[in-house]
Write an enzyme that holds these catalytic residues in place. Structure first.
Site, PDB file in Angstrom:
ATOM      1  N   HIS A  22     -96.358  32.665  22.799  1.00 52.01           N
ATOM      2  CA  HIS A  22     -95.965  31.714  21.760  1.00 52.01           C
ATOM      3  C   HIS A  22     -96.901  30.505  21.737  1.00 52.01           C
ATOM      4  CE1 HIS A  22     -93.119  28.463  20.153  1.00 52.01           C
ATOM      5  NE2 HIS A  22     -93.330  29.272  19.143  1.00 52.01           N
TER       6      HIS A  22
ATOM      7  N   HIS B  29     -94.460  28.295  10.980  1.00 51.58           N
ATOM      8  CA  HIS B  29     -93.809  29.608  10.970  1.00 51.58           C
ATOM      9  C   HIS B  29     -93.622  30.172   9.566  1.00 51.58           C
ATOM     10  CE1 HIS B  29     -92.569  27.788  14.867  1.00 51.58           C
ATOM     11  NE2 HIS B  29     -92.723  29.019  15.316  1.00 51.58           N
TER      12      HIS B  29
ATOM     13  N   ARG C 293     -70.293  14.141  16.950  1.00 47.76           N
ATOM     14  CA  ARG C 293     -69.345  13.298  17.662  1.00 47.76           C
ATOM     15  C   ARG C 293     -68.053  13.339  16.849  1.00 47.76           C
ATOM     16  NH1 ARG C 293     -65.634  11.494  20.038  1.00 47.76           N
ATOM     17  NH2 ARG C 293     -65.618   9.583  21.287  1.00 47.76           N
TER      18      ARG C 293
ATOM     19  N   CYS D 241     -74.352   6.905  18.079  1.00 46.43           N
ATOM     20  CA  CYS D 241     -73.036   6.719  18.665  1.00 46.43           C
ATOM     21  C   CYS D 241     -73.064   5.475  19.551  1.00 46.43           C
ATOM     22  CB  CYS D 241     -72.679   7.952  19.493  1.00 46.43           C
ATOM     23  SG  CYS D 241     -71.087   7.804  20.320  1.00 46.43           S
TER      24      CYS D 241
ATOM     25  N   TYR E 152     -64.481   1.007  20.799  1.00 41.90           N
ATOM     26  CA  TYR E 152     -65.721   0.595  20.138  1.00 41.90           C
ATOM     27  C   TYR E 152     -65.853  -0.926  20.058  1.00 41.90           C
ATOM     28  CZ  TYR E 152     -66.265   5.508  18.971  1.00 41.90           C
ATOM     29  OH  TYR E 152     -66.415   6.873  19.048  1.00 41.90           O
TER      30      TYR E 152
END
Lengths: 612, 612
Positions: A169, A193, A267, A320, A458
């Site tokens: 490869h 590809h 998430r 996140c 949070y």
């Protein structure tokens, strides 16, 4: 010319010892039944022979020239994370531009030219009649993820055993990322590809077909609220299965400016809801000051959002709040999913402007007298019916420069199930948690969302605050995130060869609030001295000030220091407000492990030639 | 009752040794000709005597009860900065509320009550006939700034020798800040002085009158471009005389939420221009894209600005990019004025909205297609005629939430000469350098200001960039500033008494871009453990998100740790985007010493009782 049988021990380093003698030969062929790490090293060394015009190795099944660097892939039994060699990086850098696949193809098809090498013939290609294909489940395919277990991939319903191709490869061991899963997302990353001969090559490795139902959703299991969750790519590192929370391997993040959907971190707080796009309705309401009557209640179908509002596209990074929590947890335990550095991604989002929708729903200038927040409610819910919810400041939602979207497309595709199909909010520059997915309801209000995630999660706290003393009311809900950066390549614990002479570092950098990353400093001595990395932003050019929603990728190649075997790589970014990352983790430690943006540190070892 | 002559040596600590015996007495009088630090300590100790009803000391000229804590003021000969004792802080905390002055006045007027003490009479008050007053120049007054040289102040043209009053001042040694200069600005800070009896007290100390011309501008010296610069308050610490650059003593910053004009740091790049408000004109123009014709050229008088546009008021903190440069310079030398922590101040600015003026000058929505910046040009110029200049992003200037002002008032007064009389730009949340003073011209443009200060100064660089490698084009001009905080009280090197048992820290915290300070962490052990300070913002309440232009003052009282004599006090602030200050100086070092916002550190020593 010299033909070397496979008799050497990789540990003995015989090839290195024989280098002066080999140095003078023009063609060298190494015989081996397995591709071993040491052979790759040896071959790379031999490529520096001044007179060498061809360097080949032969497997027990095929003799294939391999002037390209070959792959090494190892799985340490004592750790759960795959560790990648960085060795091929430089050797294949040019090949990745597009010539590599062509070269591999040419080599593959012209084995006959190896007339001066006496080796067994390659195996016959598998039968090409479709009726004879075995049918494999995705689960079976997923078990083939190493050279030992064979390397299988799927492509458009076909199953391919590409074990033999791995060493050929041109992109090196990146191919192992696709092992056990679909190659399409990787091919989307690497445009090389998209050539007919690549499909021809792949066809020769076909071993069967994927069970039809594995391309559809799994049959529902009514006892498991997560049974309807979509399939995910096996390369993702799963931090939690139910609800699903997973991140891509770090090096994938810096392969492309835009993160492919399948690799984008997932998430979820709750099971993925099943939403019928035909009957989907988004409710929008202008809630008067507390106690007053609601008004402006509007119900919008997916078609309404697509056809009644201009389609806008914004490229924005989502992160996140818990990204890099593992760094914080390692310094002192925290509670939360143990995210690495991959809970971040950059995508091109398309949809209706949130501002347009609010104005259409009847938001009027007078509402500014009382309205302060825009609340969002998801369609995802727990067994008790509680839905996910969050809110953002009204100003952000209404600002023409705020670029908030009700997105129904991600990177040009229909929004994937894990990312909020059919509609999510995208709040550029703002913590992921406010970018509510599977959006069911929008409420203009004088108060923040009352949801757990807005009120009691949070939020950031002082290092002195623990679970006995925390009072969530004392801290503001996270909205804009602070400056962040991380090193994606090399991985922590990687080994580099002294003979490489230099090392290329890659990473990402981003800041919240539309603040553009203006500089990334990189150190290889733990932060004593610094160099400036090269930044790669959007090819479309610099964003206007305050609207730099997307990250910058960065790269830096440094000479390997002569006097040390241990490098502590560090990066720190600077945004357009000249905010900088804090140096150390402990002073920003907080009990939930959010906002982990201290300098990112990666340790690597330099292996001297004589080490092996 | 016991009468103690001044025979003791402060080092011997005899009073401490005699404490058990003295403990039982009801009235104690200490005779001393000079107020010495040890006496203050002794007196504070004696105040704890259970039966003590009166504690006095007598000078050679007067016997004055002093149950209030007395001042200590020392000037270390080996360092240029004045060092202040923190000892009085707690003792006078209650007095500052307003009772102190009354008490001092009462004590002052009732010396006759000390009938049981045999002491010399106080001196006669100076003659009260105006004709007999000596006339002093400001320069002569300025020489009287210590107990040794006598302490003189001026008030409304009078000169007062307040040496005797220093030890009685309820506000402790703060009074020494006024030494050699005018008391008015301090009295503006402390409303307690606005009482008739305070003036009566002061009158008794009058020694002469200030030369009339010293209340006017000095006669011009045509050979010195700075000869027309205004007078400044002597308390300011001068970093450079010409152009004038000076900052107040740190502790003044946290005395009031709004910084009085005379104490507000002065940062001039050029001589202060003499502007006649009657003929002043502000030129405003909309400069088309490069090469196109200019239009919308408007000329506004000061009256126009005051009468044709609504007057708006914004409380905003301004900070010099070089604030705290000395911290950076101490870590590794930089080029620039050696600012301490005082190149920051908070004021209430009033004027016309920049947005209003731009719209009035013809700025139209179509201009957004090409316009990017608003340039400002000052009337201050060097000998070659080059004026000061800077620019800000157009978005900031035009935003309704940006709150940019063309200010003609500062804290309710006409804009002072050092702050840009008659008009300056106030760009809230943005580095001081863009808040152009003595504003002469505004240009809407597609490019930034070409001035030296926009292009080749006020930019941040990597620690790896030195004067040989710096390329100013590679860094953006500083606009919004990063999160900042500092400890104003105690001063670095201060000594605190073990017997105080606790220590109160004060400071300021601010962030650019309208990001509100949401937390200040304070450490007394160099950053190992942290406590959360109490924040004091605008009494009017919290600003809307993104419009927190003003600083927060903070305060924290901590118990003195028992096990150490050296404390390393540290503060670090967090803003609403959860940006935090970097830990250390060297990793943010830059050759110009700007953006110095690492954790602020102050070392103090705890003196145990037996130390003296």
């Amino acid at each position: 010319m010299v033909l070397l049988p496979e008799k050497h021990s990789p540990q003995a380093g015989w090839l290195t010892a024989a280098r002066p003698w080999l140095w003078r030969r023009r063609v060298i062929i190494i015989m081996t039944s397995r591709i071993k790490p040491q052979i790759v090293i040896d071959m790379l060394l031999l490529r520096h022979c001044p007179r060498l015009s061809r360097l080949c190795y032969g497997s027990h099944r095929a003799a294939v020239p391999a002037v390209i660097a070959s792959a090494r892939f190892s799985r340490d039994s004592d750790q759960s994370h795959v560790r990648w060699s960085r060795r091929w990086t430089h050797a294949t850098a040019g090949l990745l531009a597009g010539t590599g696949a062509v070269l591999a193809y040419a080599l593959h098809h012209h084995q006959a030219e190896q007339a001066d090498v006496s080796l067994p013939s390659p195996p016959s290609p598998p039968p090409s009649s479709p009726s004879s294909w075995s049918v494999f489940s995705q689960e079976e395919v997923s078990r083939h993820r190493s050279l030992e277990d064979r390397v299988w991939v799927t492509f458009k319903g076909g199953v391919y055993d590409i074990t033999e191709f791995v060493s050929m490869h041109p992109g090196g061991d990146r191919i192992m990322l696709a092992a056990g899963g679909a190659v399409e997302p990787f091919w989307a990353l690497y445009a090389v590809h998209n050539q007919e001969h690549v499909l021809e090559m792949l066809a020769e490795y076909k071993v069967g077909e994927l069970r039809a139902e594995d391309q559809k959703k799994q049959s529902l299991n009514p006892s498991d609220p997560f049974s309807a969750d979509p399939d995910r790519h096996p390369v993702l590192h799963i931090n939690n299965m139910k609800p699903f929370n997973a991140e891509p391997p770090p090096q994938i993040l810096t392969e492309s400016y835009v993160t492919p959907n399948v690799f984008f971190f997932k998430r979820n707080h709750l099971p993925v809801p099943q939403v019928d796009p035909a009957t989907y309705k988004l409710h929008v309401e202008i809630q008067g000051p507390s106690g007053s009557a609601r008004r402006g209640i509007v119900s919008l179908s997916l078609d309404d959002l697509k056809n009644k509002f201009p389609k806008r596209t914004v490229t924005a990074t989502l992160q996140c709040a818990g990204n890099r929590r593992s760094d914080m947890h390692n310094a002192k335990p925290v509670k939360g999913l143990n995210w690495g550095i991959g809970a971040i991604g950059n995508a091109s989002w398309s949809g209706a402007s949130l501002r347009d929708v609010l104005l259409a729903a009847g938001y009027a200038p007078d509402d500014a007298l009382w309205a302060r927040h825009v609340q969002f409610e998801g369609l995802d819910q727990d067994v008790g019916g509680t839905t996910y919810g969050a809110s953002i400041p009204l100003r952000k939602a209404l600002s023409e420069d705020g670029d908030c979207l009700l997105a129904y497309e991600m990177n040009g595709e229909e929004l994937p199930a894990d990312h909020g199909f059919p509609v999510r909010v995208v709040v550029p520059g703002t913590v992921g948690a406010r970018n509510v997915k599977w959006l069911g309801k929008i409420v203009v209000s004088d108060v923040e969302s009352s949801s757990h995630w807005q009120q009691n999660d949070y939020k950031g706290f002082s290092p002195s605050t623990d679970w006995d003393t925390v009072d969530y009311k004392t801290a503001p809900a996270i909205q804009e995130l602070p400056i962040q950066s991380a090193i994606t390549v090399p991985a922590d614990g990687a080994k580099v060869d002294r003979s490489d002479e230099e090392l290329t570092l890659k990473g990402y950098a981003w800041s919240g609030g539309g603040r553009e990353v203006v500089r990334v400093d990189v150190s290889v001595d733990g932060g004593k001295t610094w160099r400036i990395a090269k930044l790669k932003g959007d090819e479309a050019g610099s964003p206007p000030p305050g609207q730099a929603w997307a990250w910058k990728l960065w790269e830096l190649t440094v000479p390997l220091p002569a006097d040390t075997q241990q490098l502590e790589l560090v990066c720190k970014a600077v945004d357009s407000s000249y905010n900088m990352q804090p140096d150390a983790v402990l002073p920003i430690w907080n009990l939930r492990g959010v906002l982990s943006n201290a300098w990112h540190r990666v340790k690597v070892t330099i292996k001297d030639d004589q080490d092996e």
